[in-house]
Design a protein around this motif. Structure first.
Motif, PDB file in Angstrom:
ATOM      1  N   GLU A 153       4.052 -65.408  27.745  1.00 46.45           N
ATOM      2  CA  GLU A 153       5.004 -65.895  27.503  1.00 46.45           C
ATOM      3  C   GLU A 153       5.848 -65.720  25.618  1.00 46.45           C
ATOM      4  O   GLU A 153       6.799 -65.629  25.430  1.00 46.45           O
ATOM      5  N   VAL A 154       4.585 -66.522  25.147  1.00 44.91           N
ATOM      6  CA  VAL A 154       4.990 -66.370  23.763  1.00 44.91           C
ATOM      7  C   VAL A 154       5.472 -65.166  23.021  1.00 44.91           C
ATOM      8  O   VAL A 154       6.093 -64.756  22.278  1.00 44.91           O
ATOM      9  N   GLN A 155       4.521 -63.693  23.322  1.00 43.29           N
ATOM     10  CA  GLN A 155       4.837 -62.367  22.864  1.00 43.29           C
ATOM     11  C   GLN A 155       6.238 -62.227  23.623  1.00 43.29           C
ATOM     12  O   GLN A 155       6.855 -61.699  22.467  1.00 43.29           O
ATOM     13  N   GLN A 156       6.758 -62.297  24.799  1.00 43.06           N
ATOM     14  CA  GLN A 156       7.776 -61.668  24.904  1.00 43.06           C
ATOM     15  C   GLN A 156       8.753 -62.844  24.079  1.00 43.06           C
ATOM     16  O   GLN A 156      10.007 -61.993  23.769  1.00 43.06           O
ATOM     17  N   ARG A 157       8.262 -64.121  23.939  1.00 41.00           N
ATOM     18  CA  ARG A 157       9.725 -64.714  23.147  1.00 41.00           C
ATOM     19  C   ARG A 157      10.223 -64.408  21.400  1.00 41.00           C
ATOM     20  O   ARG A 157      11.061 -64.150  21.285  1.00 41.00           O
ATOM     21  N   ALA A 200       8.538 -69.664  18.853  1.00 37.82           N
ATOM     22  CA  ALA A 200       7.209 -69.859  19.382  1.00 37.82           C
ATOM     23  C   ALA A 200       6.308 -70.634  19.984  1.00 37.82           C
ATOM     24  O   ALA A 200       5.966 -70.563  21.088  1.00 37.82           O
ATOM     25  N   LEU A 201       6.378 -71.976  19.428  1.00 36.77           N
ATOM     26  CA  LEU A 201       6.464 -72.630  19.881  1.00 36.77           C
ATOM     27  C   LEU A 201       6.463 -73.553  20.912  1.00 36.77           C
ATOM     28  O   LEU A 201       6.323 -74.517  21.609  1.00 36.77           O
ATOM     29  N   GLU A 202       7.789 -73.166  21.109  1.00 35.19           N
ATOM     30  CA  GLU A 202       8.366 -73.576  22.392  1.00 35.19           C
ATOM     31  C   GLU A 202       8.190 -73.375  23.260  1.00 35.19           C
ATOM     32  O   GLU A 202       7.544 -73.037  24.399  1.00 35.19           O
ATOM     33  N   ALA A 203       7.924 -71.458  23.477  1.00 34.39           N
ATOM     34  CA  ALA A 203       7.048 -71.239  24.522  1.00 34.39           C
ATOM     35  C   ALA A 203       5.997 -71.491  24.611  1.00 34.39           C
ATOM     36  O   ALA A 203       5.525 -71.191  25.933  1.00 34.39           O
TER      37      ALA A 203
END
Length: 447
Positions: free
Chosen positions: A127-131, A441-444
């Protein structure tokens, strides 16, 4: 608040060639060309001896060490290839870094094949990587790089890089070093807090603008009318004169440099891997020390990977862990040859100092330089339930050319689960700041 109005400024502190002919030496000038000089005669005698020793080396190695001498020959023949047997943390990182550009999602994990057979399995948070990848691509940033890791394990949770102007830059972007800017204020504060002379509430008087770069006058306070600010507010707003004074008039040159060394500067963070050593050149004068302490020392450079490790160290109570890119490595048969285990690298500072730093860094998103990125237009926090400790940095650079925007953070502050570093290099037109990348990133990660 403690009164800190009586700070005073302290004063600190060709090889010649062996083969150059002598002038006016006619005998040397007309020496017979077919007559070998004494040095060549010695070489004619030594060369057969050296050749014989080289031929005999494998046999001597076998007799002296009891191990097959041919193994060392094979290692030299393939210096870039690592055996999957007995991989250590650094060797695993090197393999995983080499394979990372070919990594693909498979069965809910990010995996990559190894050239000699086998597979690397990463601990990447998809999720973080893609966001982050989507954000950097959407805004077509000239240069952008992001690294996130888990503070208590050292596992790398995301590594993303993008360049709209220089294809191929992305592959080494995580490991190259760039001007650190105001992220260095974390090291300045650590060095001062460790001495017990200041606390997050200490008020520091100063002169000049908040973002002044004229350090020569920072310690020359007027008799009346000096500005003053507590360290917590100054950290959040990234006030240059306060941290310049903190470095020169409180912590001192030696303490700042020793603290930088403990944080991993001026030596290899991950020996044998692509990660370049971060560097902090020794300041020659008090003026240079003030600039360094404020984050204006242009020869203080850090990699995005190391910046994430630095934040993870503070989040982890002052203990630095070796960052791990490989969660596990499997041999060609599918058997697990390496599994990540948390490995402490060194104790950088105490848990008490880390707690004080966390308090200071928390002001960055509540009242400081990244407040806008973490609040909506009505002033409501976008991540209301998550406490975040962060630091921004901003400086011009030349390699590559542009304006460097840093954002480094960890969250939640009471139980850190992620530490990150984002760097965006804008050129003619600003695209986005690094704080926006960090917020996304933190939101993801948390939502």
């Amino acid at each position: 608040m403690q009164d800190f109005k009586h700070l005073t400024s302290k004063k600190r502190f060709s090889a010649s060639s062996f083969f150059t002919p002598r002038k006016n030496d006619s005998r040397n000038a007309f020496k017979r060309l077919d007559e070998p000089p004494p040095r060549k005669k010695r070489l004619r005698f030594l060369l057969p001896v050296i050749a014989a020793l080289l031929v005999a080396y494998p046999v001597l190695s076998l007799l002296l060490s009891g191990r097959p001498a041919v193994s060392s020959v094979r290692e030299e023949a393939h210096p870039g290839r690592l055996s999957l047997k007995d991989l250590d943390t650094f060797g695993a990182f090197r393999l995983a870094a080499g394979a990372f550009p070919t990594a693909r999602a498979e069965g809910g994990r990010l995996v990559a094949p190894l050239a000699g057979g086998g597979t690397v399995v990463y601990a990447i948070n998809e999720e973080v990587q893609q966001r982050v990848k989507d954000v950097l691509t959407q805004f077509q940033v000239p240069y952008g790089v992001f690294v996130a890791m888990e503070p208590r394990s050292g596992r790398i949770l995301a590594m993303v890089a993008h360049s709209s102007v220089l294809p191929g830059w992305e592959q080494q972007a995580f490991y190259g070093i760039y001007p650190m800017a105001s992220l260095f204020k974390i090291i300045t504060a650590t060095a001062a807090l460790e001495q017990g002379k200041v606390s997050p509430d200490t008020v520091i008087p100063f002169r000049g603008g908040l973002y002044s770069e004229s350090s020569r006058h920072w310690s020359d306070l007027p008799k009346r009318g000096a500005q003053e600010m507590d360290l917590t507010t100054a950290m959040g707003k990234s006030v240059n004169p306060v941290f310049g004074r903190l470095a020169c008039d409180v912590a001192g040159r030696d303490s700042v440099l020793r603290c930088a060394e403990r944080f991993g500067f001026n030596h290899a963070l991950l020996p044998g891997t692509p990660v370049l050593p971060s560097k902090a050149e020794h300041p020659a004068t008090d003026d240079d020390l003030r600039l360094m302490g404020a984050g204006l020392g242009r020869e203080v450079k850090i990699s995005p990977l190391h910046a994430a490790v630095l934040m993870a160290t503070v989040a982890n109570g002052g203990t630095m862990l070796v960052p791990s890119l490989a969660d596990e490595i499997r041999d060609p048969s599918g058997k697990v040859a390496y599994t990540h285990q948390p490995r402490p690298l060194r104790t950088v500072t105490t848990a008490d100092v880390s707690a004080q730093l966390t308090r200071m860094l928390s002001s960055t998103v509540t009242t400081g330089t990244s407040r806008r990125a973490f609040h909506d237009q009505r002033g409501r926090p976008k991540l209301a339930d998550i406490s975040i400790a962060a630091k921004t940095g901003s400086i011009n650079g030349t390699d590559p050319e542009g304006h460097y925007s840093w954002f480094a953070a960890y969250a939640p502050t009471d139980n850190p689960q992620i530490a990150l570093a984002a760097l965006v290099i804008n050129q003619d037109k600003w695209k986005i700041k690094a704080s926006y990348v960090g917020e996304q990133a933190l939101e993801a990660f948390f939502k």
